[in-house]
Design a protein around this motif. Sequence first.
Motif, short mmCIF file in Angstrom:
data_model
loop_
_atom_site.label_atom_id
_atom_site.label_comp_id
_atom_site.label_asym_id
_atom_site.label_seq_id
_atom_site.Cartn_x
_atom_site.Cartn_y
_atom_site.Cartn_z
N ALA A 1 -6.55 6.38 2.34
CA ALA A 1 -7.33 4.67 1.18
C ALA A 1 -8.54 4.12 1.73
CB ALA A 1 -6.44 4.68 0.39
N GLN B 1 1.17 -1.79 -0.13
CA GLN B 1 -0.14 -0.25 0.48
C GLN B 1 0.80 1.10 -0.40
OE1 GLN B 1 -3.80 -0.13 0.12
NE2 GLN B 1 -3.46 -2.05 -0.97
N LEU B 2 2.12 1.60 0.72
CA LEU B 2 2.92 1.97 0.87
C LEU B 2 3.66 2.78 -1.00
CD1 LEU B 2 5.06 2.07 4.05
CD2 LEU B 2 3.69 3.90 3.45
N ASP C 1 -0.10 8.27 5.96
CA ASP C 1 -1.24 9.22 5.74
C ASP C 1 -2.33 8.62 4.00
OD1 ASP C 1 -0.91 10.45 8.23
OD2 ASP C 1 1.09 11.95 6.85
N ALA C 2 -1.73 8.82 3.19
CA ALA C 2 -2.46 8.60 2.80
C ALA C 2 -2.38 7.52 1.82
CB ALA C 2 -1.50 8.36 0.86
N VAL C 3 -2.39 6.26 2.98
CA VAL C 3 -2.82 4.53 3.25
C VAL C 3 -3.37 4.67 3.82
CG1 VAL C 3 -1.89 2.32 3.72
CG2 VAL C 3 -0.53 3.53 2.41
N HIS C 4 -3.25 5.54 4.91
CA HIS C 4 -4.42 5.51 6.08
C HIS C 4 -6.47 5.86 5.67
CE1 HIS C 4 -6.32 6.78 10.23
NE2 HIS C 4 -6.57 5.11 9.58
N ILE D 1 2.24 2.08 -3.56
CA ILE D 1 0.75 2.69 -4.35
C ILE D 1 0.82 4.57 -4.31
CG2 ILE D 1 -1.42 2.23 -4.21
CD1 ILE D 1 -1.51 -0.48 -4.30
N HIS D 2 0.36 3.93 -2.96
CA HIS D 2 -0.04 5.83 -2.30
C HIS D 2 1.18 6.65 -2.23
CE1 HIS D 2 -4.24 4.48 -2.43
NE2 HIS D 2 -3.86 3.08 -1.51
N GLY D 3 2.37 6.16 -1.50
CA GLY D 3 3.71 7.31 -1.42
C GLY D 3 3.67 7.93 -0.15
N GLN E 1 -11.78 5.08 3.14
CA GLN E 1 -12.21 5.16 1.66
C GLN E 1 -13.39 3.74 1.49
OE1 GLN E 1 -10.50 7.46 -1.14
NE2 GLN E 1 -10.44 8.96 -0.23
N ARG E 2 -12.35 2.48 1.80
CA ARG E 2 -13.62 1.13 1.12
C ARG E 2 -13.45 0.10 2.88
NH1 ARG E 2 -9.27 -2.74 0.24
NH2 ARG E 2 -7.17 -1.99 0.26
#
Length: 375
Positions: free
Chosen positions: A40, A27-28, A35-38, A30-32, A43-44
């Motif tokens: 994402a 996930q890191l 905080d972006a992983v969290h 993918i999202h960079g 959201q699902r």
Amino acid sequence: MNATPHLRTWLTLLRTPRFASVSLREQLAIHGGIDAVHAALLQRLAELPPDTRGWLERPDQRRLDADLAWLEHPCHRLLLCTDEDFPPQLETIAQPPIALFVAGDASLLLRPQLAIVGARAATLAGRTYAGAFAEDLGHAGFVITSGMAEGIDGAAHLAALDAGLPSVAVVGTGPDRVYPRQHHALARRLAAEGALVSEFPPGTPARVDHFPRRNRLISGLSLGTLVVEAGLQSGSLITARLAAEQGREVFALPGCIHNPLALGCHRLIRDGARLVETAAEIVEALAPAAVAMGRELAGRLDRSALPAPGATAFEADPSRQALFDALGYGPVAFEDLAGSTGKAVSDLTSELLMLELEGKVEALPGNRYQRLPGY
């Protein structure tokens, strides 16, 4: 370590049920960022298993506060895979950890390490051998790494610490728990004079499935693994197998054919492990890998954090400066260096190895050494 929202997010995801380090690393990528992983994942939520969803919706803030309180100690650290000084040797193993909780000196994880493992119900002779190898290899420049178990592990840790050398313990509990209980004093010494390392957050109790996971880190951190005594069902054989799968060297001490704790070592030797009788054999086998590791780290780490070439590394240590001066500018035999510096063989071997790791000295055939250009 400051209790930032960013750190709380890391701790939240590290504690998320059914969210293994491999998944978090994916996930890191993918999202960079964490905080972006969290974001994402939030959201699902409907796609996630109930316990995963429940934790992300309502994380236990008291538990996270306790984690942050543990990290507030000046000698405690959460070492993240995104940190520049995360041990690179762990990046190449199967299921690399996403983060490590460290009590003590985290920089030891960047030094060449040698794992010493073996039977919990070790014989007196086995514990004596483990201690002797630990002390000799520690003086040769290797950090002794093990699992803080009874028997061989504990003997190796104690011998290194008693010789004034650091040691690293990788544990199968949280970094604030001690297992086995009788090693409380040893755990305190390791945290003060070496490092205690765990991929499990504070408060995590010992569980059977934690120890194979711990073993892959012991072997993965180390350039080689020495098995001193092991029965045919010993967990040390798991560590040795993992070391071989990770491309690390495996060493084994032979023993009496009538000793059941020698049978595991004999099996390892039959399967290709190196039979060793002295620490010097291990040093000789691992020195090239140790030098290569030092050069890789020099390229990875910020050069501004390293000593200026040829000067400051020695100004604070007159003993090392004297050795550097004795090297001169041409090849010098080891025995001549020993004579001119008056250093003990073990101390001289250790200092020369560290100079090799720093890229300042080169080992030549015939047990000779010389400065590298520019130093």
